[in-house]
Design a protein around this motif. Structure first.
Motif, PDB file in Angstrom:
ATOM      1  N   LEU A   1       0.834  -1.204   0.000  1.00 45.14           N
ATOM      2  CA  LEU A   1       0.000   0.000   0.000  1.00 45.14           C
ATOM      3  C   LEU A   1       0.868   1.253   0.000  1.00 45.14           C
ATOM      4  O   LEU A   1       0.574   2.227  -0.708  1.00 45.14           O
ATOM      5  CB  LEU A   1      -0.926   0.001   1.217  1.00 45.14           C
ATOM      6  CG  LEU A   1      -2.152  -0.909   1.152  1.00 45.14           C
ATOM      7  CD1 LEU A   1      -2.835  -0.990   2.506  1.00 45.14           C
ATOM      8  CD2 LEU A   1      -3.137  -0.414   0.093  1.00 45.14           C
ATOM      9  N   PHE A   2       1.930   1.234   0.785  1.00 49.19           N
ATOM     10  CA  PHE A   2       2.860   2.371   0.797  1.00 49.19           C
ATOM     11  C   PHE A   2       3.471   2.574  -0.591  1.00 49.19           C
ATOM     12  O   PHE A   2       3.635   3.718  -1.035  1.00 49.19           O
ATOM     13  CB  PHE A   2       3.969   2.144   1.835  1.00 49.19           C
ATOM     14  CG  PHE A   2       3.693   2.776   3.162  1.00 49.19           C
ATOM     15  CD1 PHE A   2       4.314   3.943   3.534  1.00 49.19           C
ATOM     16  CD2 PHE A   2       2.786   2.199   4.040  1.00 49.19           C
ATOM     17  CE1 PHE A   2       4.054   4.544   4.757  1.00 49.19           C
ATOM     18  CE2 PHE A   2       2.514   2.775   5.266  1.00 49.19           C
ATOM     19  CZ  PHE A   2       3.146   3.951   5.631  1.00 49.19           C
ATOM     20  N   CYS A   3       3.798   1.473  -1.251  1.00 47.69           N
ATOM     21  CA  CYS A   3       4.364   1.596  -2.603  1.00 47.69           C
ATOM     22  C   CYS A   3       3.373   2.261  -3.549  1.00 47.69           C
ATOM     23  O   CYS A   3       3.745   3.095  -4.383  1.00 47.69           O
ATOM     24  CB  CYS A   3       4.755   0.214  -3.136  1.00 47.69           C
ATOM     25  SG  CYS A   3       6.181  -0.531  -2.310  1.00 47.69           S
ATOM     26  N   GLY A   4       2.103   1.904  -3.422  1.00 51.83           N
ATOM     27  CA  GLY A   4       1.083   2.540  -4.256  1.00 51.83           C
ATOM     28  C   GLY A   4       0.898   4.001  -3.924  1.00 51.83           C
ATOM     29  O   GLY A   4       0.656   4.832  -4.809  1.00 51.83           O
ATOM     30  N   LEU A   5       1.014   4.348  -2.640  1.00 50.02           N
ATOM     31  CA  LEU A   5       0.882   5.754  -2.236  1.00 50.02           C
ATOM     32  C   LEU A   5       2.046   6.595  -2.754  1.00 50.02           C
ATOM     33  O   LEU A   5       1.963   7.823  -2.768  1.00 50.02           O
ATOM     34  CB  LEU A   5       0.824   5.848  -0.707  1.00 50.02           C
ATOM     35  CG  LEU A   5      -0.448   5.291  -0.049  1.00 50.02           C
ATOM     36  CD1 LEU A   5      -0.314   5.302   1.463  1.00 50.02           C
ATOM     37  CD2 LEU A   5      -1.676   6.091  -0.484  1.00 50.02           C
ATOM     38  N   GLY A   6       3.122   5.938  -3.165  1.00 49.44           N
ATOM     39  CA  GLY A   6       4.275   6.665  -3.704  1.00 49.44           C
ATOM     40  C   GLY A   6       4.273   6.778  -5.212  1.00 49.44           C
ATOM     41  O   GLY A   6       5.265   7.233  -5.800  1.00 49.44           O
ATOM     42  N   SER A   7       3.180   6.413  -5.865  1.00 53.67           N
ATOM     43  CA  SER A   7       3.115   6.483  -7.327  1.00 53.67           C
ATOM     44  C   SER A   7       3.067   7.926  -7.806  1.00 53.67           C
ATOM     45  O   SER A   7       2.072   8.634  -7.616  1.00 53.67           O
ATOM     46  CB  SER A   7       1.875   5.740  -7.832  1.00 53.67           C
ATOM     47  OG  SER A   7       1.688   5.960  -9.212  1.00 53.67           O
ATOM     48  N   ALA A   8       4.150   8.375  -8.439  1.00 48.36           N
ATOM     49  CA  ALA A   8       4.256   9.771  -8.894  1.00 48.36           C
ATOM     50  C   ALA A   8       4.124   9.886 -10.407  1.00 48.36           C
ATOM     51  O   ALA A   8       4.627  10.840 -11.003  1.00 48.36           O
ATOM     52  CB  ALA A   8       5.582  10.365  -8.432  1.00 48.36           C
ATOM     53  N   ARG A   9       3.438   8.926 -11.048  1.00 45.91           N
ATOM     54  CA  ARG A   9       3.305   8.977 -12.507  1.00 45.91           C
ATOM     55  C   ARG A   9       2.549  10.224 -12.966  1.00 45.91           C
ATOM     56  O   ARG A   9       2.790  10.741 -14.055  1.00 45.91           O
ATOM     57  CB  ARG A   9       2.622   7.707 -13.016  1.00 45.91           C
ATOM     58  CG  ARG A   9       3.514   6.485 -12.917  1.00 45.91           C
ATOM     59  CD  ARG A   9       2.794   5.216 -13.301  1.00 45.91           C
ATOM     60  NE  ARG A   9       2.446   5.182 -14.714  1.00 45.91           N
ATOM     61  CZ  ARG A   9       3.261   4.832 -15.692  1.00 45.91           C
ATOM     62  NH1 ARG A   9       4.528   4.514 -15.413  1.00 45.91           N
ATOM     63  NH2 ARG A   9       2.861   4.795 -16.943  1.00 45.91           N
ATOM     64  N   ALA A  10       1.627  10.712 -12.131  1.00 45.78           N
ATOM     65  CA  ALA A  10       0.916  11.947 -12.470  1.00 45.78           C
ATOM     66  C   ALA A  10       1.887  13.125 -12.534  1.00 45.78           C
ATOM     67  O   ALA A  10       1.770  14.000 -13.403  1.00 45.78           O
ATOM     68  CB  ALA A  10      -0.184  12.223 -11.442  1.00 45.78           C
ATOM     69  N   VAL A  11       2.867  13.136 -11.638  1.00 44.31           N
ATOM     70  CA  VAL A  11       3.885  14.194 -11.647  1.00 44.31           C
ATOM     71  C   VAL A  11       4.778  14.052 -12.873  1.00 44.31           C
ATOM     72  O   VAL A  11       5.122  15.052 -13.527  1.00 44.31           O
ATOM     73  CB  VAL A  11       4.738  14.132 -10.362  1.00 44.31           C
ATOM     74  CG1 VAL A  11       5.786  15.240 -10.362  1.00 44.31           C
ATOM     75  CG2 VAL A  11       3.858  14.230  -9.128  1.00 44.31           C
ATOM     76  N   ASN A  12       5.155  12.812 -13.211  1.00 44.06           N
ATOM     77  CA  ASN A  12       6.000  12.586 -14.387  1.00 44.06           C
ATOM     78  C   ASN A  12       5.320  13.091 -15.652  1.00 44.06           C
ATOM     79  O   ASN A  12       5.955  13.735 -16.497  1.00 44.06           O
ATOM     80  CB  ASN A  12       6.311  11.096 -14.532  1.00 44.06           C
ATOM     81  CG  ASN A  12       6.941  10.490 -13.288  1.00 44.06           C
ATOM     82  OD1 ASN A  12       6.661   9.349 -12.942  1.00 44.06           O
ATOM     83  ND2 ASN A  12       7.784  11.231 -12.595  1.00 44.06           N
ATOM     84  N   ARG A  13       4.026  12.791 -15.787  1.00 44.94           N
ATOM     85  CA  ARG A  13       3.270  13.266 -16.954  1.00 44.94           C
ATOM     86  C   ARG A  13       3.194  14.787 -16.978  1.00 44.94           C
ATOM     87  O   ARG A  13       3.399  15.417 -18.013  1.00 44.94           O
ATOM     88  CB  ARG A  13       1.845  12.697 -16.926  1.00 44.94           C
ATOM     89  CG  ARG A  13       1.673  11.327 -17.560  1.00 44.94           C
ATOM     90  CD  ARG A  13       0.197  11.098 -17.842  1.00 44.94           C
ATOM     91  NE  ARG A  13      -0.032   9.793 -18.443  1.00 44.94           N
ATOM     92  CZ  ARG A  13      -0.413   8.725 -17.765  1.00 44.94           C
ATOM     93  NH1 ARG A  13      -0.565   8.803 -16.456  1.00 44.94           N
ATOM     94  NH2 ARG A  13      -0.625   7.582 -18.374  1.00 44.94           N
ATOM     95  N   ARG A  14       2.850  15.378 -15.840  1.00 44.77           N
ATOM     96  CA  ARG A  14       2.684  16.823 -15.783  1.00 44.77           C
ATOM     97  C   ARG A  14       3.991  17.549 -16.074  1.00 44.77           C
ATOM     98  O   ARG A  14       3.985  18.622 -16.700  1.00 44.77           O
ATOM     99  CB  ARG A  14       2.165  17.239 -14.397  1.00 44.77           C
ATOM    100  CG  ARG A  14       0.699  16.958 -14.148  1.00 44.77           C
ATOM    101  CD  ARG A  14      -0.235  17.860 -14.958  1.00 44.77           C
ATOM    102  NE  ARG A  14      -0.089  19.245 -14.598  1.00 44.77           N
ATOM    103  CZ  ARG A  14      -0.712  19.812 -13.565  1.00 44.77           C
ATOM    104  NH1 ARG A  14      -1.505  19.090 -12.786  1.00 44.77           N
ATOM    105  NH2 ARG A  14      -0.548  21.092 -13.314  1.00 44.77           N
ATOM    106  N   TYR A  15       5.111  16.997 -15.637  1.00 42.99           N
ATOM    107  CA  TYR A  15       6.394  17.646 -15.908  1.00 42.99           C
ATOM    108  C   TYR A  15       6.652  17.700 -17.414  1.00 42.99           C
ATOM    109  O   TYR A  15       7.077  18.722 -17.946  1.00 42.99           O
ATOM    110  CB  TYR A  15       7.534  16.922 -15.201  1.00 42.99           C
ATOM    111  CG  TYR A  15       8.857  17.650 -15.348  1.00 42.99           C
ATOM    112  CD1 TYR A  15       9.212  18.644 -14.452  1.00 42.99           C
ATOM    113  CD2 TYR A  15       9.717  17.369 -16.409  1.00 42.99           C
ATOM    114  CE1 TYR A  15      10.409  19.349 -14.600  1.00 42.99           C
ATOM    115  CE2 TYR A  15      10.909  18.059 -16.564  1.00 42.99           C
ATOM    116  CZ  TYR A  15      11.244  19.051 -15.659  1.00 42.99           C
ATOM    117  OH  TYR A  15      12.412  19.754 -15.829  1.00 42.99           O
ATOM    118  N   ILE A  16       6.398  16.590 -18.097  1.00 48.17           N
ATOM    119  CA  ILE A  16       6.598  16.566 -19.554  1.00 48.17           C
ATOM    120  C   ILE A  16       5.654  17.538 -20.231  1.00 48.17           C
ATOM    121  O   ILE A  16       6.037  18.275 -21.145  1.00 48.17           O
ATOM    122  CB  ILE A  16       6.403  15.136 -20.091  1.00 48.17           C
ATOM    123  CG1 ILE A  16       7.494  14.210 -19.549  1.00 48.17           C
ATOM    124  CG2 ILE A  16       6.422  15.128 -21.626  1.00 48.17           C
ATOM    125  CD1 ILE A  16       7.306  12.753 -19.910  1.00 48.17           C
TER     126      ILE A  16
END
Length: 702
Positions: A349-364
């Motif tokens: 669950l902690f690993c899922g809470l660390g999913s920053a794919r939304a940040v990766n997309r937004r940065y691009i």
């Protein structure tokens, strides 16, 4: 953001103003039709016929002007050909330069014409969307079905690059010939003999880019980049791109891509051993579904707060993500010695809470210049695919068993310890090297006419060329008729491109076409998760595969992603329409699922591997075209902000994974012998439903 109608007007070429789609008039017509239908003074069928005739006239005006301009370009090229032949006989350096500039001038004229057609194509798509939004999903389906499929279709003339290829080829070939004439003193080398001479001039590259973008032609890089679903404004502005140049930092982009890679490795490195780890803690093998899916459950929530956080910062959410993933993987590894399935699940669950794919997309999307954005998007998808393949492959190498003090290191715990170490190293690298980009208020940016093809459009479409789409005389006449109440401010008030501020507001923007495409995305993620998550249990039960065998199988599936995208991006997507590829891919996923069922005959390795390959590859192809079509039909208001199109697609895919993993665990209570068929049955039902839904909205995907 600037309203679409205003951007469209500002991008107009003055001397061609009478030949653009009269977008303002047609918006007024749609508003008037709505009012007439509400008070029942107009029959909906009459509205359909009347608006169809109006749209036919607008398209005919555009097409006839387009043909006229193509004839003028052909005439110019024909005249230049005589001078070209004379130069081949008696080369003259000064005359060669003059002729090259003449060809470039024709190329700039062609670029202007392409820009003209593209603006009209965007206007047509927008007005069709507006009509459907006001009256329900009816008109686009009817209009595209009756016009686009007709042998004398004028609609195809606007949406396809009919006739442009010959002009581009003529300009490209002759510029290459003249360049070679200068270099080799008259020795003739054709572009057909040396393809590297096919792009001798920047104007040719700009024209080709404009043609590809306008016609949705693609290559491997573009097709791969579409998987990232990084939505862009339909009419990007030069000032916006200049501000992005100031925010771009190559090392920060690299760190975002590394984050993407590590997260995908983290997701799939435990798949081959999740069942044995669960059993070692006293649980059933099928609890692997919950172990794998718990990460996706947390990601449903993390996607939202990371998307919101990225409105203010990129560094802080990435640091937080790394710390949470470090803690999560440590807990996952310690669960073995603590003999606690609860600690194992909390770690995931902690690993899922660390999913920053939304940040990766937004940065691009926000910090990478337009000229590099497609490459960055392709990099995002490539690193994801590589991580997906490397995760199981790394797991296959961790076949060891030893202890340090009281801490156990074996094939179950080593994935957690390895990923914890990787996130610790990444965290230090991130803290040292990442540069937080400056924030700028986009509402204050002044739009200028530009085109994604490059600066040559700015030369072709200068500031002095911009005029309102509605002719002044027409506007005056309409005011006299009593229609003047719909001024620019009023008609654009509903289309200001402000990001939506809630999930409810985002849902209201979802048309039937968008909902179907999100459902298709849900379907393909569900089918892929069922295939991947239960692979260790299924292969262990039927074939007695070892952990290494399962890991190698999953790694091989992951390695098919890039080659398949090369084939589809370079060939298939250019031979067929995206909606055709979409429907065919859905059917192939359905076939793959059908072939996976265990019925009567003994279940064999070739059947399992073959059906898995068909399902996985078809789903990968489907993902690219699905997200490409979704970006086209989705409202531009969903291109920015917290509740953007990328978040919606991520939530749909993550929800699919959660349900699929839950299905595996629940079905496990019926016994492993029934697991395969019982998990494939809902996947088949969802797949067939998506095919039916796609058929109903097929003509709106245009």
């Amino acid at each position: 953001m600037v309203a679409f109608g205003k951007k469209l007007r500002e991008s107009q070429i003055q001397e061609w103003q009478g030949y653009y789609i009269n977008y303002k008039l047609m918006k007024k017509k749609v508003n008037r039709y709505k009012q007439q239908i509400d008070v029942r003074t107009q029959n909906p069928l009459n509205v359909l016929m009347d608006f169809s005739r109006l749209l036919d006239c607008q398209i005919e005006k555009i097409v006839l002007f387009l043909l006229e301009q193509q004839g003028l370009l052909a005439n110019k090229l024909s005249n230049l050909r005589d001078h070209h032949h004379a130069l081949l006989q008696q080369p003259d350096g000064s005359r060669i330069s003059e002729l090259q500039e003449a060809y470039r001038a024709v190329g700039r004229d062609l670029l202007r014409l392409l820009f003209f057609v593209e603006m009209n194509a965007i206007g047509l798509r927008k007005i069709l969307k507006k009509f459907d939004k006001r009256f329900g999903y009816k008109f686009t389906d009817y209009y595209v079905k009756t016009r686009a499929n007709h042998p004398y279709s004028q609609l195809l003339q606007v949406f396809k690059h009919v006739g442009f290829g010959a002009v581009v080829g003529t300009i490209s070939r002759n510029l290459a010939d003249l360049q070679d004439l200068q270099r080799h003193q008259g020795n003739y080398i054709s572009i057909y003999d040396q393809p590297d001479l096919s792009h001798p001039d920047p104007v040719i590259d700009s024209i080709r880019s404009a043609v590809d973008r306008f016609s949705n032609s693609t290559n491997y890089l573009h097709f791969l980049g579409r998987h990232a679903f990084i939505m862009e404004e339909e009419l990007p502005t030069q000032s916006e791109d200049d501000s992005i140049d100031n925010r771009y930092h190559s090392m920060s982009l690299l760190l975002n891509l590394v984050n993407t890679f590590l997260y995908m490795v983290n997701t799939y490195i435990i798949v081959p051993t999740a069942d044995t780890y669960s059993m070692s803690l006293g649980a059933a093998a099928t609890v692997c579904g919950v172990v794998i899916g718990s990460m996706a459950v947390a990601q449903v929530f993390s996607s939202v707060y990371f998307s919101a956080w990225s409105n203010k910062s990129y560094l802080r959410p990435l640091v937080f993500s790394s710390i949470v993933l470090l803690v999560g993987n440590t807990l996952y590894a310690l669960a073995y010695d603590l003999n606690s399935i609860s600690v194992l699940l909390i770690g995931r669950l902690f690993c899922g809470l660390g999913s920053a794919r939304a940040v990766n997309r937004r940065y691009i999307s926000d910090c990478v210049p337009l000229k590099l954005r497609m490459k960055a998007s392709a990099g995002f998808v490539s690193t994801s695919a590589l991580g997906m393949a490397c995760g199981p492959a790394i797991a296959s190498l961790l076949q060891m068993n030893f202890k340090i003090y009281k801490v156990t290191f074996n094939e179950d715990t080593l994935p957690g310890w390895l990923m914890a170490l990787a996130w610790l190293v990444y965290l230090m690298w991130l803290w040292i090297s990442f540069r937080e980009p400056p924030r700028e208020t986009k509402e204050n940016l002044v739009p200028q006419e530009t085109d994604a093809a490059g600066p040559l459009v700015n030369v072709a479409v200068e500031n002095s060329f911009t005029q309102p789409l509605l002719m002044k005389s027409e506007a005056k006449q309409q005011d006299e008729d009593g229609d003047g109440e719909c001024d620019d401010a009023e008609e654009d008030s509903g289309e200001i491109h402000k990001p939506v501020t809630s999930i409810v507001a985002a849902y209201r923007l979802l048309t039937p076409s968008i909902k179907v495409q999100l459902f298709v995305y849900f379907m393909l993620k569900y089918a892929m998760e069922i295939l991947l998550a239960e692979s260790s249990v299924i292969t262990g039960y039927y074939f007695i595969w070892t952990t290494s065998s399962v890991a190698i199988f999953l790694a091989c599936l992951g390695l098919t992603v890039l080659p398949i995208n090369i084939i589809v991006g370079n060939y298939i997507s250019n031979m067929f329409e995206e909606r055709q590829v979409l429907l065919a891919s859905e059917i192939m996923v359905c076939i793959g699922i059908l072939l996976s069922f265990h019925v009567f005959i003994p279940y064999s390795v070739p059947q399992y591997v073959g059906s898995a390959l068909i399902t996985f590859v078809s789903a990968e192809v489907l993902e690219g075209v699905n997200l490409s079509l979704l970006s086209r039909v989705m409202s531009s208001r969903l291109s920015r902000g917290t509740y953007n199109g990328g978040l919606l697609s991520t939530e749909a895919g993550t929800l699919a994974r959660v349900i699929a993993d839950g299905t595996i665990t629940l079905t496990g209570y019926l016994g492993e012998s029934k697991l395969l068929n019982m998990t494939l049955a809902p996947a088949l039902f969802i797949c067939i439903s998506s095919i039916v839904a796609t058929c109903f909205t097929y003509n709106s995907l245009y």
